[in-house]
Write an enzyme that holds these catalytic residues in place. Structure first.
Site, PDB file in Angstrom:
ATOM      1  N   LYS A 150      29.461  37.484  33.162  1.00 51.00           N
ATOM      2  CA  LYS A 150      30.649  37.847  32.397  1.00 51.00           C
ATOM      3  C   LYS A 150      30.228  38.331  31.013  1.00 51.00           C
ATOM      4  O   LYS A 150      29.410  37.686  30.336  1.00 51.00           O
ATOM      5  CB  LYS A 150      31.582  36.642  32.253  1.00 51.00           C
ATOM      6  CG  LYS A 150      32.212  36.184  33.547  1.00 51.00           C
ATOM      7  CD  LYS A 150      33.293  37.130  34.022  1.00 51.00           C
ATOM      8  CE  LYS A 150      34.082  36.551  35.195  1.00 51.00           C
ATOM      9  NZ  LYS A 150      35.168  37.452  35.629  1.00 51.00           N
ATOM     10  N   LYS A 246      41.057  40.229  46.236  1.00 49.54           N
ATOM     11  CA  LYS A 246      41.400  38.839  45.944  1.00 49.54           C
ATOM     12  C   LYS A 246      42.764  38.546  46.555  1.00 49.54           C
ATOM     13  O   LYS A 246      43.704  39.342  46.394  1.00 49.54           O
ATOM     14  CB  LYS A 246      41.460  38.583  44.433  1.00 49.54           C
ATOM     15  CG  LYS A 246      40.134  38.730  43.705  1.00 49.54           C
ATOM     16  CD  LYS A 246      40.327  38.507  42.211  1.00 49.54           C
ATOM     17  CE  LYS A 246      39.020  38.623  41.447  1.00 49.54           C
ATOM     18  NZ  LYS A 246      39.229  38.548  39.975  1.00 49.54           N
TER      19      LYS A 246
END
Length: 328
Positions: A150, A246
Site C-alpha cells: 500500500k 470483490k
C-alpha cells in the site's frame, strides 16, 4: 415455507492498524445475515464501504426494505434486479447460496461445476508506514509468494524499494488506492520496473482514468474502484489490463461469477480481492480464486479474532474452511 431473517452489525477489532492512502482502519465493521428456512440456515457477510457511499446503517436499511420479499422466498436473480451492486446485495446473495446448498445437499463448488476447494496463494498486505517500518513488515513475510504494497503519493518509490529489499523474491502488487496523478504515474515507471512489480492497482482516481487511454506503462494496471460489475467492462478497455473482483463491489457471488467469465473472455487478467473482513466474507470469494491470476484475500488475518473454524494461513497459502462453514 417462509424464511426468517436475522440482520446484525458486528465489529471485529484489528490486530494492528490498517493504513491505506485514504485513512486508517482500526476495526472491521460488517453486516451479517442469517437466513433460516426450516432447520437450515444460510449465512452471509458484507463490509459497507464509505468510498461507495455506504454505511452499516444504509446497508441494513436496504436489506430491511426487502424483508417481506426475502421472507416469501426471493431468489438470487430477483435480488439482482431489486438491489444495486454493493454490500447489502453481497451479504444476501451469499446467504442465499449457502441456504440453497444446504436445502439441496449440493455444495456451491459442485453447483458451479468446480472441484472441491484447495489452497491458493494469497497476497499478504504491507500497509502504509515509513519506508523503514514497511521494510520491517515485509521482512516478516519475505518467504511468501505474493505481497501487496500500500502506498500513497508521498515518496512511493522509497516505500516500494524498502519492501523489495526486504522481500527480494516475492511477487509484488502495488496499490495506491487512487492517490496518484498521471504525472506521478509516469515518473514511477522506472521505480516500478526496478522493483519488478507484477501489477499496479488503481493508481488514478476512478473518475480521472481517461488519462490512461493515452498511457503505456511497464506494469499492467488493474481496475479496482473503477470496475464494480459486468456492465463496467466496456469502459475498462484501453485503460486497464486487469480487473479486481470483490464481492462487496459486485454485490455477491452471482454477479462476480458473471464478471469473472466476461473479463477473462475479453482478455483481462483477473484478481480476486476483498475488504478487511472475517472468514465468512472470504468463503464465497474462494469459489472464484482458482480462476484468478492474483488472489488478495488476506482480510481475516488483520483481525484480532476470526471465526475459529474459518480460513487458515499456511505460509502464503490460504486454506479453505472445513465443509459446513459456508456453501455446503
Amino acid at each position: 415455507m417462509l424464511r426468517q431473517l436475522i440482520i446484525e452489525e458486528r465489529r471485529f477489532p484489528l490486530a494492528v492498524p490498517f493504513r491505506i492512502s485514504r485513512g486508517v482502519k482500526l476495526n472491521a465493521d460488517v453486516v451479517t445475515v442469517a437466513m433460516y428456512q426450516g432447520d437450515k440456515c444460510g449465512r452471509g457477510e458484507a463490509v459497507p464501504y464509505a468510498r461507495y457511499g455506504e454505511s452499516v446503517a444504509s446497508v441494513i436499511e436496504q436489506m430491511e426494505q426487502l424483508r417481506p420479499q426475502l421472507a416469501s422466498g426471493m431468489g438470487r436473480d430477483e435480488l439482482l434486479a431489486q438491489l444495486p451492486a454493493g454490500a447489502a446485495r453481497n451479504a444476501l446473495d451469499a446467504a442465499m447460496w449457502d441456504l440453497e446448498s444446504q436445502l439441496s445437499g449440493v455444495p456451491v463448488w459442485q453447483r458451479l461445476a468446480r472441484t472441491p476447494g484447495t489452497a491458493v496463494v494469497t497476497a499478504l498486505t504491507v500497509g502504509i508506514d515509513t519506508p523503514e517500518q514497511m521494510g520491517v513488515a515485509a521482512a516478516r513475510i519475505a518467504g511468501v509468494g505474493l505481497i501487496k504494497v500500500k502506498v500513497d503519493a508521498d515518496d512511493p518509490a522509497a516505500r516500494i524499494d524498502a519492501v523489495r529489499r526486504a522481500a527480494p523474491h516475492a511477487r509484488l502488487i502495488v496499490d495506491p488506492n487512487e492517490s496518484w496523478t498521471i504525472d506521478l504515474l509516469r515518473d514511477m515507471q522506472g521505480p516500478l520496473a526496478r522493483a519488478r512489480v507484477d501489477l499496479l492497482e488503481q493508481p488514478l482516481p476512478a473518475d480521472a482514468d481517461d488519462a490512461l487511454l493515452a498511457f503505456s506503462g511497464s506494469v499492467p494496471i488493474c481496475a479496482d474502484e473503477a470496475c464494480h460489475e459486468t456492465r463496467d467492462l466496456p469502459r475498462m478497455r484501453g485503460r486497464y489490463q486487469a480487473i479486481n473482483i470483490k464481492l462487496d463491489k459486485t454485490g455477491g457471488l452471482t454477479e462476480a461469477w458473471r464478471l469473472l467469465r466476461a473479463a477473462r473472455s475479453e482478455g483481462f487478467k483477473v484478481m480476486i480481492g476483498c475488504m478487511v473482513c472475517s472468514s465468512l466474507g472470504i468463503a464465497p470469494a474462494l469459489e472464484l480464486a482458482r480462476e484468478a491470476a492474483f488472489v488478495d484475500l488476506d482480510g481475516p488475518f488483520w483481525l484480532q479474532h476470526d471465526h475459529p473454524d474459518g480460513v487458515q494461513l499456511q505460509g502464503g497459502s490460504l486454506l479453505p474452511p472445513p465443509p459446513g462453514f459456508w456453501g455446503g
